[in-house]
Design an enzyme around this catalytic site. Structure first.
Site, PDB file in Angstrom:
ATOM      1  N   GLY A   1     -40.475 -16.674  -2.062  1.00  0.00           N
ATOM      2  CA  GLY A   1     -41.078 -16.824  -0.744  1.00  0.00           C
ATOM      3  C   GLY A   1     -39.993 -17.358   0.158  1.00  0.00           C
ATOM      4  CD  GLU A   2     -37.758 -19.824   4.448  1.00  0.00           C
ATOM      5  OE1 GLU A   2     -36.544 -19.792   4.152  1.00  0.00           O
ATOM      6  OE2 GLU A   2     -38.327 -20.862   4.791  1.00  0.00           O
ATOM      7  CB  SER A   3     -36.605 -22.218  -0.294  1.00  0.00           C
ATOM      8  OG  SER A   3     -35.554 -22.066   0.639  1.00  0.00           O
TER       9      SER A   3
ATOM     10  CB  CYS B   1     -36.315 -15.963  -5.488  1.00  0.00           C
ATOM     11  SG  CYS B   1     -35.386 -15.333  -4.089  1.00  0.00           S
TER      12      CYS B   1
ATOM     13  NE  ARG C   1     -31.401 -21.416   2.856  1.00  0.00           N
ATOM     14  CZ  ARG C   1     -32.190 -21.822   3.838  1.00  0.00           C
ATOM     15  NH1 ARG C   1     -33.334 -22.417   3.554  1.00  0.00           N
ATOM     16  NH2 ARG C   1     -31.852 -21.653   5.091  1.00  0.00           N
TER      17      ARG C   1
ATOM     18  CB  ILE D   1     -36.266  -9.885  -2.724  1.00  0.00           C
ATOM     19  CG1 ILE D   1     -36.834  -8.748  -3.588  1.00  0.00           C
ATOM     20  CG2 ILE D   1     -36.713  -9.722  -1.263  1.00  0.00           C
ATOM     21  CD1 ILE D   1     -38.343  -8.735  -3.700  1.00  0.00           C
ATOM     22  NE  ARG D   2     -35.788 -12.357   2.891  1.00  0.00           N
ATOM     23  CZ  ARG D   2     -36.869 -11.600   2.745  1.00  0.00           C
ATOM     24  NH1 ARG D   2     -36.779 -10.289   2.843  1.00  0.00           N
ATOM     25  NH2 ARG D   2     -38.038 -12.134   2.507  1.00  0.00           N
TER      26      ARG D   2
ATOM     27  CG  HIS E   1     -38.347 -11.884  -6.849  1.00  0.00           C
ATOM     28  ND1 HIS E   1     -39.361 -12.649  -6.313  1.00  0.00           N
ATOM     29  CD2 HIS E   1     -37.320 -11.950  -5.975  1.00  0.00           C
ATOM     30  CE1 HIS E   1     -38.961 -13.156  -5.160  1.00  0.00           C
ATOM     31  NE2 HIS E   1     -37.725 -12.744  -4.928  1.00  0.00           N
TER      32      HIS E   1
ATOM     33  CD  GLU F   1     -41.855 -12.526  -8.963  1.00  0.00           C
ATOM     34  OE1 GLU F   1     -41.708 -12.587  -7.733  1.00  0.00           O
ATOM     35  OE2 GLU F   1     -41.021 -12.998  -9.768  1.00  0.00           O
TER      36      GLU F   1
END
Length: 200
Positions: free
Chosen positions: A52-54, A84, A116, A145-146, A181, A183
């Site tokens: 997500g966004e940390s 992530c 990051r 992903i990013r 990721h 998952e």
């Protein structure tokens, strides 16, 4: 066995399904529960902090009073897997590829340094094959992903898998961190390894 998944944002559903598959493969009678507030941490045997966004995850966790509780439980031995953004939350040192040092709220329980957005915005997402032989598995195709990168490990933290010489999977005692990721992967290898960690 009861596993909690931090459920503010990120891929809760995907982790849920991957955990179910791992439970089945290992013949574990497991329960999965969303974690949002401190009381949700009661009676769990392990916890997953998804991507997500940390910064957002950290701020929400702090506002809801769960950040300090999580840190306390993890440093006391609660098994945790951060993927992530979750790995960023676990790191003791975090900087951004563009802006340098960050001041985001962190759990900061793992002796790793993370950058990051390591691969740059032009590589928003990509897939790569990594070698999981250090956890007793074969090669696996995984999704980034990013993605951040684990650039330094010290103390008891150790690298379990690399991509082009950069750590993408690390472990320290009860803590597992992935910059990809798991998952979203075809294999349940990482979730299975985490469940072995929980079983002890």
């Amino acid at each position: 066995m009861k596993i909690g998944i931090i459920a503010y944002q990120g891929s809760f559903e995907e982790h849920y399904l991957q955990l179910k598959r791992a439970f089945d493969k290992l013949s574990i009678n497991g329960e999965i529960t969303p974690v949002k507030i401190p009381k949700d941490l009661k009676d769990i045997d392990g916890v997953i902090i998804p991507g997500g966004e940390s910064t957002t995850i950290g701020l929400v966790a702090k506002r809801l009073g769960i950040l300090d509780e999580l840190k306390e439980k993890i440093t006391s031995g609660l098994p945790v897997m951060g993927t992530c953004a979750g790995a960023i939350m676990l790191a003791k040192e975090v900087s951004d590829a563009k802006v340098g040092k960050t001041s985001q709220p962190l759990i900061g329980a793992m002796n790793i340094s993370i950058i990051r957005n390591y691969y740059g915005r032009q590589r928003e997402s990509f897939e790569a094959i990594i070698d999981l032989s250090k956890i007793g598995k074969g090669k696996a195709n995984v999704v980034f992903i990013r993605a951040p990168a684990i650039t330094k490990l010290w103390g008891k933290a150790q690298s379990l898998a690399e991509l082009n010489g950069v750590t993408v999977l690390a472990e320290e005692n009860n803590i597992l961190a992935t910059t990809f990721h798991p998952e979203l992967s075809d294999t349940t290898s990482i979730h299975e390894y985490f469940l072995h960690l929980v079983k002890g």
